[in-house]
Design an enzyme around this catalytic site. Structure first.
Site, PDB file in Angstrom:
ATOM      1  N   SER A  39      32.762  36.264  36.622  1.00 14.92           N
ATOM      2  CA  SER A  39      31.556  37.083  36.793  1.00 14.92           C
ATOM      3  C   SER A  39      31.876  38.555  36.584  1.00 14.92           C
ATOM      4  CB  SER A  39      31.021  36.918  38.216  1.00 14.92           C
ATOM      5  OG  SER A  39      31.020  35.576  38.595  1.00 14.92           O
ATOM      6  N   SER A  41      30.926  42.585  34.670  1.00 14.46           N
ATOM      7  CA  SER A  41      30.581  43.221  33.400  1.00 14.46           C
ATOM      8  C   SER A  41      31.654  43.028  32.329  1.00 14.46           C
ATOM      9  CB  SER A  41      30.326  44.713  33.628  1.00 14.46           C
ATOM     10  OG  SER A  41      31.457  45.316  34.235  1.00 14.46           O
ATOM     11  N   THR A  42      32.902  42.803  32.707  1.00 17.60           N
ATOM     12  CA  THR A  42      33.967  42.624  31.704  1.00 17.60           C
ATOM     13  C   THR A  42      33.905  41.229  31.087  1.00 17.60           C
ATOM     14  OG1 THR A  42      35.273  44.038  33.166  1.00 17.60           O
ATOM     15  CG2 THR A  42      36.411  43.087  31.279  1.00 17.60           C
ATOM     16  N   ASP A 101      38.317  43.967  40.593  1.00 20.66           N
ATOM     17  CA  ASP A 101      37.994  45.332  41.016  1.00 20.66           C
ATOM     18  C   ASP A 101      39.253  46.181  41.143  1.00 20.66           C
ATOM     19  OD1 ASP A 101      35.132  44.907  41.321  1.00 20.66           O
ATOM     20  OD2 ASP A 101      35.746  43.503  42.872  1.00 20.66           O
ATOM     21  N   LYS A 111      38.576  41.194  44.434  1.00 25.26           N
ATOM     22  CA  LYS A 111      37.401  40.759  43.690  1.00 25.26           C
ATOM     23  C   LYS A 111      36.205  40.672  44.637  1.00 25.26           C
ATOM     24  CE  LYS A 111      37.782  37.480  40.641  1.00 25.26           C
ATOM     25  NZ  LYS A 111      36.911  38.289  39.769  1.00 25.26           N
ATOM     26  N   GLY A 113      33.342  42.780  44.058  1.00 22.90           N
ATOM     27  CA  GLY A 113      32.529  44.005  43.984  1.00 22.90           C
ATOM     28  C   GLY A 113      31.104  43.722  43.537  1.00 22.90           C
ATOM     29  N   GLU A 120      34.322  32.076  42.312  1.00 24.77           N
ATOM     30  CA  GLU A 120      35.377  32.587  41.416  1.00 24.77           C
ATOM     31  C   GLU A 120      36.740  32.046  41.839  1.00 24.77           C
ATOM     32  OE1 GLU A 120      35.179  36.832  41.526  1.00 24.77           O
ATOM     33  OE2 GLU A 120      33.750  36.909  39.881  1.00 24.77           O
ATOM     34  N   LYS A 138      41.194  49.801  36.890  1.00 24.21           N
ATOM     35  CA  LYS A 138      41.501  48.756  37.865  1.00 24.21           C
ATOM     36  C   LYS A 138      42.990  48.634  38.163  1.00 24.21           C
ATOM     37  CE  LYS A 138      37.129  47.781  37.405  1.00 24.21           C
ATOM     38  NZ  LYS A 138      36.626  46.492  36.981  1.00 24.21           N
TER      39      LYS A 138
HETATM   40  O1  LIG Z   1      31.943  40.086  42.290  1.00 18.19           O
HETATM   41  C1  LIG Z   1      32.275  40.307  41.172  1.00 18.19           C
HETATM   42  C2  LIG Z   1      33.510  39.834  40.525  1.00 18.19           C
HETATM   43  O2  LIG Z   1      34.574  39.618  41.389  1.00 18.19           O
HETATM   44  C3  LIG Z   1      33.915  40.677  39.332  1.00 18.19           C
HETATM   45  O3  LIG Z   1      34.786  39.904  38.563  1.00 18.19           O
HETATM   46  C4  LIG Z   1      34.581  41.998  39.701  1.00 18.19           C
HETATM   47  O4  LIG Z   1      33.751  42.719  40.569  1.00 18.19           O
HETATM   48  C5  LIG Z   1      34.881  42.854  38.458  1.00 18.19           C
HETATM   49  O5  LIG Z   1      33.684  43.148  37.836  1.00 18.19           O
HETATM   50  P1  LIG Z   1      33.590  44.110  36.572  1.00 18.19           P
HETATM   51  O6  LIG Z   1      34.196  43.378  35.428  1.00 18.19           O
HETATM   52  O7  LIG Z   1      32.122  44.345  36.399  1.00 18.19           O
HETATM   53  O8  LIG Z   1      34.309  45.369  36.925  1.00 18.19           O
END
Ligand SMILES: O=C[C@H](O)[C@H](O)[C@H](O)COP(=O)(O)O
Length: 279
Positions: A39, A41-42, A101, A111, A113, A120, A138
């Site tokens: 999950s 944005s990446t 995160d 993780k 965030g 996950e 990160k």
């Molecule tokens: O709850 C969200 C997940 O653990 C995400 O994988 C984590 O927050 C990183 O998200 P992003 O790729 O948006 O920084």
């Protein structure tokens, strides 16, 4: 050199994309049939890279989401959706990709965030190989240095006040129930009907930090190692799962582990840095 907020945001997006595409190139072998999709944005760029391989490669693969967002991503990309609940006992995913995160020197992760962590962790631990994708922000020597919002903890709503009490007793500075605003009034509700508590504990130690004996890492002087804190948090009644992905084995990686076999970071200079347990 000073950059505008818009330029910085663009740089971060480019970095995420670079990391994701490189990770897929290195770890998604055409013979694989079961792939975990995390999950955040990446991971959007992970799915983009997979979809770009085309149906000749992907039609034989099934993709396992870690929540409603990744389920939508898989479907929107025209990939075959499957559920971890349907993975027979004794079977594993070939590989799972997910964001983080914060990532420390030993490849422990924070993780959650984005309020996804429980599914996950199940998907990551169900994979023969778990691969982390992230941007340069990160990368951090110790968890809790760059990511200061606290460790995301998924809790049963009725237990939240007791969990907050216990977290404070363990030394967390101002643990809070994560609000749903601006999208939702009241607490944020996870894909599993739980709440999220964010619990700051300051920088978390690694085993090497306690070798001299100057620090115990058991919380007695306010400092915790990742392992000791995680072991304590998961035992609190009402805690469903914690956003620490960690492993007792230090740098060793075994299948079924929560720690990645590799972490890909898109760097600000346009390169991709790959960290593995041995690097
Ligand atoms: O709850 C969200 C997940 O653990 C995400 O994988 C984590 O927050 C990183 O998200 P992003 O790729 O948006 O920084």
């Amino acid at each position: 050199m000073a950059t505008t907020a818009e330029e910085q945001a663009k740089l971060v997006e480019t970095s995420k994309r670079l990391a994701a595409h490189q990770a897929v190139k290195d770890y998604l072998l055409p013979e694989y049939t079961r792939i975990g999709i995390g999950s955040g944005s990446t991971v959007v760029y992970v799915v983009e890279a997979i979809a770009a391989l085309g149906p000749a490669v992907t039609s034989k693969m099934a993709f396992y989401p870690t929540g409603s967002q990744s389920e939508e991503l898989i479907e929107a990309a025209g990939l075959n959706l499957q559920y971890i609940s349907k993975l027979p006992a004794g079977r594993q995913l070939d590989v799972a990709f997910d964001g983080a995160d914060e990532v420390d020197d030993d490849l422990n992760l924070i993780k959650g965030g984005g309020a996804c962590l429980w599914q996950e962790k199940i998907v990551a631990a169900s994979a023969k190989q778990f691969v982390c994708v992230a941007d340069f922000r990160k990368l951090s020597p110790r968890l809790g240095t760059a990511w200061k919002k606290g460790i995301p903890i998924e809790v049963l709503p009725m237990a939240a006040p007791r969990v907050l009490d216990e977290l404070q007793r363990m030394g967390s500075q101002n643990p809070r129930i994560r609000p749903g605003l601006p999208g939702k009034a009241g607490a944020i509700v996870t894909d599993n009907g739980m709440w999220i508590v964010d619990a700051p504990f300051g920088p978390l130690l690694l085993p090497k930090d306690t070798e001299s004996g100057a620090q115990t890492g058991n919380g007695s002087n306010g400092a915790w190692t990742v392992d000791a804190l995680a072991d304590g948090l998961i035992k609190i009644p009402g805690v469903a799962e914690i956003g620490l992905f960690y492993g007792k084995n230090g740098l060793q990686v075994a299948s079924g582990a929560q720690k990645p076999v590799a972490a890909y970071f898109g760097m600000a200079d346009g390169t991709v840095e790959v960290r593995t347990p041995s690097s």
